[in-house]
Each structure stands twice: as structure tokens, then as C-alpha cells.
Design an enzyme around this catalytic site. Structure first.
Site, PDB file in Angstrom:
ATOM      1  N   SER A 121       0.675  -1.185  -0.006  1.00  0.00           N
ATOM      2  CA  SER A 121       0.216   0.134  -0.133  1.00  0.00           C
ATOM      3  C   SER A 121       0.705   1.199  -0.238  1.00  0.00           C
ATOM      4  CB  SER A 121      -0.854   0.119   1.101  1.00  0.00           C
ATOM      5  OG  SER A 121      -0.205  -0.408   2.482  1.00  0.00           O
ATOM      6  N   HIS A 142      -1.785  -2.866  -6.668  1.00  0.00           N
ATOM      7  CA  HIS A 142      -2.447  -2.429  -5.594  1.00  0.00           C
ATOM      8  C   HIS A 142      -3.875  -2.446  -5.404  1.00  0.00           C
ATOM      9  CE1 HIS A 142      -3.027   0.951  -2.128  1.00  0.00           C
ATOM     10  NE2 HIS A 142      -3.266  -0.361  -1.579  1.00  0.00           N
ATOM     11  N   GLU A 154      -4.917   0.034  -8.603  1.00  0.00           N
ATOM     12  CA  GLU A 154      -3.751   1.159  -8.684  1.00  0.00           C
ATOM     13  C   GLU A 154      -2.449   0.372  -9.018  1.00  0.00           C
ATOM     14  OE1 GLU A 154      -2.423   3.081  -4.946  1.00  0.00           O
ATOM     15  OE2 GLU A 154      -2.301   4.956  -6.036  1.00  0.00           O
ATOM     16  N   ASN A 192      -3.282   6.288  -1.247  1.00  0.00           N
ATOM     17  CA  ASN A 192      -3.065   6.501   0.044  1.00  0.00           C
ATOM     18  C   ASN A 192      -2.318   7.933   0.464  1.00  0.00           C
ATOM     19  OD1 ASN A 192      -4.228   4.255   1.676  1.00  0.00           O
ATOM     20  ND2 ASN A 192      -2.409   3.164   0.731  1.00  0.00           N
TER      21      ASN A 192
HETATM   22  N1  CAA Z   1     -16.379 -10.813  -0.961  1.00  0.00           N
HETATM   23  C1  CAA Z   1     -17.501 -10.683  -1.770  1.00  0.00           C
HETATM   24  N2  CAA Z   1     -18.252  -9.792  -1.720  1.00  0.00           N
HETATM   25  C2  CAA Z   1     -18.498  -9.004  -0.649  1.00  0.00           C
HETATM   26  C3  CAA Z   1     -17.328  -9.034   0.209  1.00  0.00           C
HETATM   27  C4  CAA Z   1     -16.343  -9.975   0.035  1.00  0.00           C
HETATM   28  N3  CAA Z   1     -15.278  -9.944   0.902  1.00  0.00           N
HETATM   29  N4  CAA Z   1     -17.657  -8.023   1.102  1.00  0.00           N
HETATM   30  C5  CAA Z   1     -18.790  -7.394   0.757  1.00  0.00           C
HETATM   31  N5  CAA Z   1     -19.344  -7.828  -0.338  1.00  0.00           N
HETATM   32  C6  CAA Z   1     -20.470  -7.473  -1.073  1.00  0.00           C
HETATM   33  C7  CAA Z   1     -21.746  -8.066  -0.342  1.00  0.00           C
HETATM   34  O1  CAA Z   1     -22.207  -9.273  -0.551  1.00  0.00           O
HETATM   35  C8  CAA Z   1     -22.866  -6.769  -0.790  1.00  0.00           C
HETATM   36  O2  CAA Z   1     -23.223  -6.892  -2.010  1.00  0.00           O
HETATM   37  P1  CAA Z   1     -24.357  -6.440  -2.848  1.00  0.00           P
HETATM   38  O3  CAA Z   1     -24.097  -4.805  -2.970  1.00  0.00           O
HETATM   39  O4  CAA Z   1     -24.588  -7.235  -3.924  1.00  0.00           O
HETATM   40  O5  CAA Z   1     -25.541  -6.506  -1.815  1.00  0.00           O
HETATM   41  C9  CAA Z   1     -21.766  -5.578  -1.198  1.00  0.00           C
HETATM   42  O6  CAA Z   1     -20.480  -6.034  -0.921  1.00  0.00           O
HETATM   43  C10 CAA Z   1     -21.851  -4.770   0.117  1.00  0.00           C
HETATM   44  O7  CAA Z   1     -21.546  -5.431   1.360  1.00  0.00           O
HETATM   45  P2  CAA Z   1     -22.317  -5.198   2.570  1.00  0.00           P
HETATM   46  O8  CAA Z   1     -24.018  -5.195   2.220  1.00  0.00           O
HETATM   47  O9  CAA Z   1     -21.897  -6.454   3.849  1.00  0.00           O
HETATM   48  O10 CAA Z   1     -21.783  -3.891   3.471  1.00  0.00           O
HETATM   49  P3  CAA Z   1     -21.918  -2.779   2.998  1.00  0.00           P
HETATM   50  O11 CAA Z   1     -22.979  -2.248   2.246  1.00  0.00           O
HETATM   51  O12 CAA Z   1     -21.691  -1.918   4.233  1.00  0.00           O
HETATM   52  O13 CAA Z   1     -20.498  -2.555   2.041  1.00  0.00           O
HETATM   53  C11 CAA Z   1     -18.329  -2.216   1.846  1.00  0.00           C
HETATM   54  C12 CAA Z   1     -19.370  -2.858   2.490  1.00  0.00           C
HETATM   55  C13 CAA Z   1     -18.339  -2.719   0.350  1.00  0.00           C
HETATM   56  C14 CAA Z   1     -17.098  -2.697   2.664  1.00  0.00           C
HETATM   57  C15 CAA Z   1     -18.450  -0.490   1.614  1.00  0.00           C
HETATM   58  O14 CAA Z   1     -18.725  -0.327   3.066  1.00  0.00           O
HETATM   59  C16 CAA Z   1     -17.453   0.015   1.458  1.00  0.00           C
HETATM   60  O15 CAA Z   1     -17.180   0.303   0.229  1.00  0.00           O
HETATM   61  N6  CAA Z   1     -16.365   0.632   2.077  1.00  0.00           N
HETATM   62  C17 CAA Z   1     -15.446   1.510   1.757  1.00  0.00           C
HETATM   63  C18 CAA Z   1     -14.504   0.620   1.290  1.00  0.00           C
HETATM   64  C19 CAA Z   1     -12.922   1.202   1.083  1.00  0.00           C
HETATM   65  O16 CAA Z   1     -12.984   2.098   0.773  1.00  0.00           O
HETATM   66  N7  CAA Z   1     -12.013   0.184   0.760  1.00  0.00           N
HETATM   67  C20 CAA Z   1     -10.613   0.789   0.457  1.00  0.00           C
HETATM   68  C21 CAA Z   1      -9.842   0.891   1.663  1.00  0.00           C
HETATM   69  S1  CAA Z   1      -8.225   1.350   1.437  1.00  0.00           S
HETATM   70  C22 CAA Z   1      -7.464  -0.046   0.799  1.00  0.00           C
HETATM   71  O17 CAA Z   1      -7.879  -1.022   0.815  1.00  0.00           O
HETATM   72  C23 CAA Z   1      -6.014   0.125   0.340  1.00  0.00           C
HETATM   73  C24 CAA Z   1      -5.126   0.656   1.002  1.00  0.00           C
HETATM   74  O18 CAA Z   1      -3.871   0.646   0.755  1.00  0.00           O
HETATM   75  C25 CAA Z   1      -5.249   0.875   2.686  1.00  0.00           C
END
Ligand code: CAA
Length: 298
Positions: A121, A142, A154, A192
Site C-alpha cells: 500500500s 495495489h 492502482e 494513500n
Molecule cells: N467478497 C465478496 N463480496 C463482498 C465482500 C467480500 N469480501 N464484502 C462485501 N461484499 C459484498 C456484499 O455481498 C454486498 O453485495 P451487494 O451490494 O450485491 O448486496 C456488498 O459487497 C456490500 O456489502 P455489505 O452489504 O456487507 O456491506 P456494505 O453495504 O456496508 O458495504 C463495503 C461494505 C463494500 C466494504 C462498503 O462499506 C465500502 O465500500 N466501504 C469502503 C471500502 C473502501 O474504501 N476500501 C478501500 C480501503 S483502502 C485499501 O484497501 C487500500 C489501502 O492501501 C489501505
């Protein structure tokens, strides 16, 4: 279509199992490598659960789920695990020394033509490439968490990355159903470099008493249409990961604007790492989706 067929993913944590999942789902043969057999077993269980979720949402058929699982193999031995790889994606712990050691080994044991990608990251791609004898074939790939859901990859060009390698990884990411964005190798890359100062500022706002956890997250969620507020997102990413990325930005640019908030430093020192430790800005109970602010911040 690229010539990549066999992919080895190093590290079976959250990112590693998500990356193995998307490659297997897209028809690649995948070997997931981790030194801990228990971690590998847990990763396969998680992948199966997440594939079930996709079947439940009619994103995948049961048949596609079974063929994804059939594409997956595991190995606790890195040398055997990379022996036939066309591409290795390293997703081990974010630790520079560990990654440098791993890249030396990958260079030694992966086939001469294999591409070496890292899911880091924020650690320098150029530095990892310099630990190998094939710096032109080393690149950042990434993925975002949760990998099966988030569209972005990314792609980070190291100083020496060859253009054909970038083109191959861009095409491959598209084949995975992802949206590739190419950037250059400077601290924090783009994702990031922009995300972490926002999270740090949210933590500083809490630290200075400008607002509470719920108000900060609600403002960003409803005011800016972010799926999670910055404090919940920090918990989700891991407060230790956020701190280590901020340290990379701070040291890499030598600019005090990236200095991690003392509250973040304290929380990490106290072992409050967010979802993975059960407590961060919120507290987490296995099986519950309810978002409860940690007692410390009520
Ligand atoms: N595998 C498959 N499907 C998944 C899953 C997984 N691990 N986790 C969630 N899902 C699916 C669910 O089945 C659901 O599908 P539908 O929309 O078709 O119903 C969908 O994703 C949404 O999941 P939930 O209903 O359980 O929960 P939610 O609506 O609260 O969404 C989330 C969860 C997708 C995580 C959402 O909250 C989100 O987008 N959050 C922000 C995530 C983000 O910013 N990620 C980047 C982080 S930074 C990073 O990763 C890099 C770094 O370097 C730090």
C-alpha cells in the site's frame, strides 16, 4: 489476452485471499502461498464464504463457484509455490525488510520470465525491484479491500518497470473485471497519499475535541457520500496499517503535514487496531453488524 495463466499469491491474509479469489474466479490457476498452513486453510474457507455470498447475490452461478475453487491450490513452501508462476503477486505483511527478503527469493526461485508484482500500500516499488535482478519486471498491483467488491487496481510503475510489463498488468486487471489506473512510484502513490491525510485529519479532529466519532463519520458519510466515515474506514483498514503508511509519507516527503496524529500512535501502541483487534474507534463483536462507538470515545 495476456500470456499469464499461472498466478502465485504470496500471503494468505485479507488482501492475499481476496486477490487469489478474483484471479481464480476469472479462470487463472492460482497457488496461494503462506508459511502457516492454518492461515491457508482459513483463507480457503473465507474465499468459499465470499464466493457463496456472490452466488447468493446471483453474481456467480454455483458452477462458476466450483470452477473458481478448482482453480485454487495452496502451498506452505515458497520455492515450490512459485516454480511455475507466470506472475507472482506479493501480499505479505507491510514490512520493508520482509518484502526485500521476499523479492530476493522470488527473483531466485520464480521462472526467469515471470513478472513480480506487489500489493504494497505504500512501500517503494523501486526499492523492491532493486532487490532483484529483473527490476524491469517488477510492478505495483495495489488492490483495494474488499478485493472481490472494489473495482480499482492502482498500478504502480517502479523507476525501471518496462512499458510492456505495465501494458500486460493493465490488460490483466481488465480481464479480472477491474479498473486499472497507472501511477508512478512516489510515497503513498495516489490512493494513500490522498486517503491517509484525510483519515489522519479525522483522527486529529477527534483528538482536538472538535467533534465525536459519530459526528465526524456521519458528516463524511452523508455530506460527501463516502460509503464509510474516515474513522470507520481506518478501523476497517487497520490502525497499524494507517500509521505505517503515514510514517512512509512523513519520512518519504520530509513534510510535517503528514505527521501521524498522537492519538493514532497511542491507539496502535495500546493494541487498539480496529476491526482485527476487536476495538478501535468502534468496538466489534463477531457476527454483529451494529456499529458501536468504543467506550473510550463516548
Ligand atoms: N467478497 C465478496 N463480496 C463482498 C465482500 C467480500 N469480501 N464484502 C462485501 N461484499 C459484498 C456484499 O455481498 C454486498 O453485495 P451487494 O451490494 O450485491 O448486496 C456488498 O459487497 C456490500 O456489502 P455489505 O452489504 O456487507 O456491506 P456494505 O453495504 O456496508 O458495504 C463495503 C461494505 C463494500 C466494504 C462498503 O462499506 C465500502 O465500500 N466501504 C469502503 C471500502 C473502501 O474504501 N476500501 C478501500 C480501503 S483502502 C485499501 O484497501 C487500500 C489501502 O492501501 C489501505
Amino acid at each position: 489476452m495476456s500470456s499469464i495463466k499461472q498466478v502465485t499469491v504470496i500471503g494468505a491474509g485479507t488482501m492475499g485471499n481476496g486477490i487469489a479469489h478474483v484471479f481464480a474466479q476469472s479462470g487463472f490457476r492460482v497457488t496461494l502461498v503462506d508459511i502457516h498452513a492454518t492461515q491457508l486453510a482459513k483463507a480457503i474457507e473465507t474465499i468459499e464464504k465470499n464466493l457463496d455470498r456472490q452466488v447468493g447475490k446471483a453474481v456467480l452461478t454455483e458452477e462458476q463457484k466450483q470452477s473458481a475453487l478448482a482453480n485454487l491450490a495452496t502451498n506452505t513452501d515458497l520455492i515450490k509455490g512459485v516454480a511455475n508462476a507466470d506472475l507472482v503477486v506479493e501480499a505479505a505483511t507491510e514490512n520493508v525488510d520482509l518484502k526485500l527478503k521476499l523479492f530476493k527469493q522470488l527473483d531466485e526461485f520464480a521462472p526467469a520470465g515471470a513478472l513480480l508484482a506487489t500489493n504494497t500500500s505504500s512501500i517503494s516499488i523501486t526499492r523492491m525491484a532493486a532487490a532483484t535482478n529483473r527490476p524491469g519486471s517488477v510492478i505495483g498491483m495495489h488492490f483495494m479491500n474488499p478485493v472481490p467488491v472494489m473495482k480499482l487496481v492502482e498500478i504502480i510503475n517502479g523507476y525501471a518497470t518496462r512499458k510492456e510489463v505495465t501494458d500486460t498488468i493493465v490488460a490483466l486487471s481488465t480481464q479480472l473485471g477491474k479498473l486499472p489506473c497507472v501511477v508512478n512510484d512516489y510515497p503513498g502513490f495516489i490512493a494513500n497519499r490522498i486517503l491517509m491525510p484525510m483519515i489522519n485529519e479525522a483522527i486529529c479532529s477527534l483528538y482536538e475535541g472538535v467533534a465525536g466519532v459519530e459526528a465526524i463519520d456521519t458528516i463524511m458519510k452523508t455530506g460527501m457520500a463516502h460509503p464509510m466515515g474516515p474513522l470507520q474506514l481506518a478501523d476497517f483498514i487497520g490502525l497499524d496499517v494507517c500509521l505505517s503508511i503515514l510514517n512512509v509519507l512523513h519520512e518519504g516527503f520530509g513534510n510535517p503535514k503528514y505527521a501521524p496524529c498522537p492519538l493514532l500512535v497511542n491507539m496502535v501502541t495500546a493494541g487498539k487496531l480496529g476491526v482485527k483487534s476487536g476495538e478501535g474507534f468502534y468496538q466489534y463483536v463477531a457476527g454483529s453488524k451494529e456499529l458501536v462507538v468504543s467506550e473510550r470515545f463516548r
